[in-house]
Design a protein around this motif. Structure first.
Motif, PDB file in Angstrom:
ATOM      1  N   GLU A   1      29.607  76.848  17.749  1.00 29.90           N
ATOM      2  CA  GLU A   1      30.428  76.936  16.525  1.00 29.90           C
ATOM      3  C   GLU A   1      30.665  75.860  15.592  1.00 29.90           C
ATOM      4  O   GLU A   1      31.356  74.999  16.286  1.00 29.90           O
ATOM      5  CB  GLU A   1      31.676  77.853  16.422  1.00 29.90           C
ATOM      6  CG  GLU A   1      31.167  79.307  16.957  1.00 29.90           C
ATOM      7  CD  GLU A   1      32.321  80.263  17.089  1.00 29.90           C
ATOM      8  OE1 GLU A   1      32.240  81.441  17.277  1.00 29.90           O
ATOM      9  OE2 GLU A   1      33.693  79.870  17.039  1.00 29.90           O
ATOM     10  N   VAL A   2      30.082  75.501  14.567  1.00 29.20           N
ATOM     11  CA  VAL A   2      30.184  74.393  13.676  1.00 29.20           C
ATOM     12  C   VAL A   2      31.346  74.528  12.937  1.00 29.20           C
ATOM     13  O   VAL A   2      32.545  73.886  12.729  1.00 29.20           O
ATOM     14  CB  VAL A   2      29.113  73.713  13.140  1.00 29.20           C
ATOM     15  CG1 VAL A   2      29.283  72.725  12.079  1.00 29.20           C
ATOM     16  CG2 VAL A   2      28.092  73.380  14.103  1.00 29.20           C
ATOM     17  N   VAL A   3      31.097  75.615  11.986  1.00 25.03           N
ATOM     18  CA  VAL A   3      32.344  76.085  10.814  1.00 25.03           C
ATOM     19  C   VAL A   3      32.668  77.446  11.368  1.00 25.03           C
ATOM     20  O   VAL A   3      32.324  78.439  11.663  1.00 25.03           O
ATOM     21  CB  VAL A   3      31.628  76.426   9.708  1.00 25.03           C
ATOM     22  CG1 VAL A   3      32.649  76.911   8.642  1.00 25.03           C
ATOM     23  CG2 VAL A   3      30.984  75.074   9.378  1.00 25.03           C
ATOM     24  N   THR A   4      34.137  77.305  11.669  1.00 23.39           N
ATOM     25  CA  THR A   4      35.211  78.219  12.042  1.00 23.39           C
ATOM     26  C   THR A   4      36.567  78.187  11.629  1.00 23.39           C
ATOM     27  O   THR A   4      36.905  77.089  11.212  1.00 23.39           O
ATOM     28  CB  THR A   4      35.066  78.598  13.618  1.00 23.39           C
ATOM     29  OG1 THR A   4      35.703  79.673  14.380  1.00 23.39           O
ATOM     30  CG2 THR A   4      35.749  77.237  14.250  1.00 23.39           C
TER      31      THR A   4
ATOM     32  N   ALA B   1      36.652  67.605   9.102  1.00 22.59           N
ATOM     33  CA  ALA B   1      36.452  66.531  10.184  1.00 22.59           C
ATOM     34  C   ALA B   1      35.601  67.239  11.517  1.00 22.59           C
ATOM     35  O   ALA B   1      34.746  66.570  12.192  1.00 22.59           O
ATOM     36  CB  ALA B   1      37.586  65.692  10.613  1.00 22.59           C
ATOM     37  N   ASP B   2      36.206  68.378  11.708  1.00 20.28           N
ATOM     38  CA  ASP B   2      35.552  68.985  12.821  1.00 20.28           C
ATOM     39  C   ASP B   2      34.198  69.480  12.266  1.00 20.28           C
ATOM     40  O   ASP B   2      33.187  69.524  13.290  1.00 20.28           O
ATOM     41  CB  ASP B   2      36.374  70.434  13.282  1.00 20.28           C
ATOM     42  CG  ASP B   2      37.685  69.867  13.952  1.00 20.28           C
ATOM     43  OD1 ASP B   2      37.854  69.012  14.728  1.00 20.28           O
ATOM     44  OD2 ASP B   2      38.696  70.649  13.820  1.00 20.28           O
ATOM     45  N   TRP B   3      33.960  69.983  11.384  1.00 22.76           N
ATOM     46  CA  TRP B   3      32.558  70.451  11.057  1.00 22.76           C
ATOM     47  C   TRP B   3      31.652  69.358  11.163  1.00 22.76           C
ATOM     48  O   TRP B   3      30.621  69.651  11.502  1.00 22.76           O
ATOM     49  CB  TRP B   3      32.771  70.880   9.453  1.00 22.76           C
ATOM     50  CG  TRP B   3      33.693  72.240   9.320  1.00 22.76           C
ATOM     51  CD1 TRP B   3      34.262  73.043   9.920  1.00 22.76           C
ATOM     52  CD2 TRP B   3      34.261  72.383   7.716  1.00 22.76           C
ATOM     53  NE1 TRP B   3      34.946  73.751   9.369  1.00 22.76           N
ATOM     54  CE2 TRP B   3      35.299  73.578   7.907  1.00 22.76           C
ATOM     55  CE3 TRP B   3      34.114  71.794   6.348  1.00 22.76           C
ATOM     56  CZ2 TRP B   3      35.881  73.953   6.768  1.00 22.76           C
ATOM     57  CZ3 TRP B   3      34.867  72.312   5.566  1.00 22.76           C
ATOM     58  CH2 TRP B   3      35.583  73.453   5.826  1.00 22.76           C
ATOM     59  N   ARG B   4      32.136  68.086  10.541  1.00 20.43           N
ATOM     60  CA  ARG B   4      31.069  67.103  10.624  1.00 20.43           C
ATOM     61  C   ARG B   4      30.971  66.724  12.083  1.00 20.43           C
ATOM     62  O   ARG B   4      29.702  66.238  12.532  1.00 20.43           O
ATOM     63  CB  ARG B   4      31.812  65.940   9.802  1.00 20.43           C
ATOM     64  CG  ARG B   4      31.894  65.996   8.177  1.00 20.43           C
ATOM     65  CD  ARG B   4      31.982  64.814   7.627  1.00 20.43           C
ATOM     66  NE  ARG B   4      33.521  64.593   7.963  1.00 20.43           N
ATOM     67  CZ  ARG B   4      34.732  64.786   7.234  1.00 20.43           C
ATOM     68  NH1 ARG B   4      34.370  65.712   6.120  1.00 20.43           N
ATOM     69  NH2 ARG B   4      35.812  64.415   7.512  1.00 20.43           N
TER      70      ARG B   4
ATOM     71  N   ALA C   1      29.888  76.908   3.832  1.00 21.84           N
ATOM     72  CA  ALA C   1      28.493  76.945   4.419  1.00 21.84           C
ATOM     73  C   ALA C   1      28.335  76.057   5.695  1.00 21.84           C
ATOM     74  O   ALA C   1      28.924  75.230   5.612  1.00 21.84           O
ATOM     75  CB  ALA C   1      27.449  76.970   3.200  1.00 21.84           C
ATOM     76  N   LEU C   2      27.238  76.196   6.498  1.00 21.69           N
ATOM     77  CA  LEU C   2      26.987  75.229   7.374  1.00 21.69           C
ATOM     78  C   LEU C   2      26.644  73.793   6.712  1.00 21.69           C
ATOM     79  O   LEU C   2      25.998  74.066   5.637  1.00 21.69           O
ATOM     80  CB  LEU C   2      25.949  75.721   8.262  1.00 21.69           C
ATOM     81  CG  LEU C   2      26.243  76.564   9.359  1.00 21.69           C
ATOM     82  CD1 LEU C   2      25.157  76.934  10.078  1.00 21.69           C
ATOM     83  CD2 LEU C   2      27.139  76.331  10.339  1.00 21.69           C
ATOM     84  N   PRO C   3      27.006  72.651   7.164  1.00 21.53           N
ATOM     85  CA  PRO C   3      26.551  71.353   6.659  1.00 21.53           C
ATOM     86  C   PRO C   3      24.947  71.730   6.725  1.00 21.53           C
ATOM     87  O   PRO C   3      24.334  72.254   7.522  1.00 21.53           O
ATOM     88  CB  PRO C   3      26.964  70.536   7.734  1.00 21.53           C
ATOM     89  CG  PRO C   3      28.180  71.049   8.286  1.00 21.53           C
ATOM     90  CD  PRO C   3      28.009  72.568   8.353  1.00 21.53           C
TER      91      PRO C   3
END
Length: 281
Positions: free
Chosen positions: A222-225, A231-234, A268-270
Motif C-alpha cells: 500500500e503506497v497511498v492509504t 512523504a510516506d507516499w513518496r 491518485a497513486l504517484p
C-alpha cells in the motif's frame, strides 16, 4: 485499467471493527466515486457475500478481500489478501482459529482495563459494540471507554491504554508472515503489505521485512492509504519500484466519525507505478 482509476482496496465493516454494514459501505463507496472496491475485514470473510451482492445491484466493480494479522518481532503487521476465494476451506479454518484467539485476548484486555480505569464491564461493553461477537478488537474497547467518558475519543484511548507499553495493551501471537501469505495464496489471492508507514521498524529491519515478503511471494504494497503522509507516499512508491512490488491504494476506512480518510477520497497513486488492480481484472 488505468492507474488513475478511483480504486479503494482496503476498508472495514461491522463484521470486524468498522461501524457500517457491508452493503452500506458499498453504496458509500459508489457515491464517493469509487470505481473498484474491496472489503478487507480483519481476519474475517463474513461480510463478503453481502458486499458482493450490493455491488452487483449498484454496478460497482468488487474485489473480495481480507486483512490478516501477522506477528513480526514485537509488532502486529497487517497483510491484505485481494481476490481471495471466500469459500476456500483452508483459509476459513485458519481465520476461525484466529478468532478464537482474539476472544481470549479480549478477556485479558478487559481485565487490564478494569485494573487501570476502574471500568468493570469492558468486555461486555466491547462485545455489545462488536457487530461480530467472534471478533472483539481493541477498537471496540476504545469505543466503549469513550461511551463511558474515560476518554474523549478513540485516539486518546489508544494513546493512553491500548498501544504497546500502555497498561491495557495485551501481547498476542498472530499468524507468521509465512503462514499469512500461504493462506492468501492458497485461496487464490494476492498478498499486499498494508499501511507500511504505521510500523515502528528501523530502516534496516523494514528492508528485511520487504525482502522476506517478496521472497514468500508477496505481490503488492500500500503506497497511498489513509494513515500515510505525502512523504510516506513518496517513500513507499520508491520502495515499490525497488522491490518490484505492485502499488495499492486504500482508505482503511472504519467509521465516518473516526477514520482519517473517507472511502474514495485518497489522491491518485504517484506516476510510474504498476497498480495492483491490473492483476485483479
Amino acid at each position: 485499467m488505468s492507474d488513475a482509476i478511483n480504486a479503494d482496496l482496503h476498508c472495514h465493516s461491522l463484521v470486524s471493527d468498522g461501524t457500517l454494514a457491508p452493503a452500506v459501505l458499498a453504496r458509500r463507496a459508489r457515491d464517493n466515486g469509487v470505481q473498484l472496491w474491496a472489503l478487507t475485514d480483519h481476519d474475517e470473510l463474513g461480510g463478503l457475500a453481502e458486499a458482493a451482492q450490493a455491488c452487483a445491484e449498484i454496478g460497482l466493480d468488487f474485489v473480495t478481500g481480507v486483512e490478516v494479522s501477522v506477528s513480526v518481532d514485537d509488532q502486529t503487521v497487517h497483510v491484505v489478501g485481494l481476490g481471495v476465494d471466500p469459500s476456500h476451506e483452508g483459509l476459513r479454518t485458519q481465520l476461525r482459529a484466529m478468532s478464537e484467539g482474539r476472544d481470549a485476548r479480549a478477556h485479558r484486555i478487559a481485565e487490564a482495563l478494569r485494573e487501570h480505569t476502574g471500568v468493570e464491564d469492558a468486555y461486555a461493553g466491547a462485545s455489545r459494540l462488536a457487530g461480530n461477537p467472534a471478533l472483539i478488537s481493541r477498537t471496540h474497547f476504545a469505543r466503549h471507554l469513550v461511551e463511558r467518558g474515560v476518554c474523549s475519543n478513540t485516539g486518546e484511548v489508544f494513546s493512553r491504554f491500548l498501544t504497546p507499553g500502555k497498561p491495557g495493551y495485551v501481547e498476542h501471537a498472530w499468524a507468521t508472515l509465512e503462514q499469512a501469505l500461504g493462506w492468501i495464496q492458497d485461496a487464490g489471492g494476492l498478498a499486499v503489505l498494508a499501511h507500511p508507514g504505521r510500523y515502528r521498524f528501523t530502516p534496516q529491519r523494514e528492508r528485511e521485512l520487504l525482502t522476506r515478503f517478496v521472497d514468500l511471494g508477496g505481490t503488492g504494497i500500500e503506497v497511498v492509504t489513509g494513515s500515510h503522509s505525502a512523504a510516506d507516499w513518496r517513500k513507499y512508491a520508491a520502495l515499490a519500484g525497488e522491490f518490484g512490488l505492485r502499488a495499492s491504494r486504500g482508505s482503511d476506512f472504519h467509521c465516518p466519525r473516526e477514520s482519517r480518510c473517507d472511502l474514495g477520497r485518497l489522491p491518485a497513486l504517484p506516476q510510474g507505478l504498476r497498480p495492483i488492480w491490473d492483476l485483479l481484472h
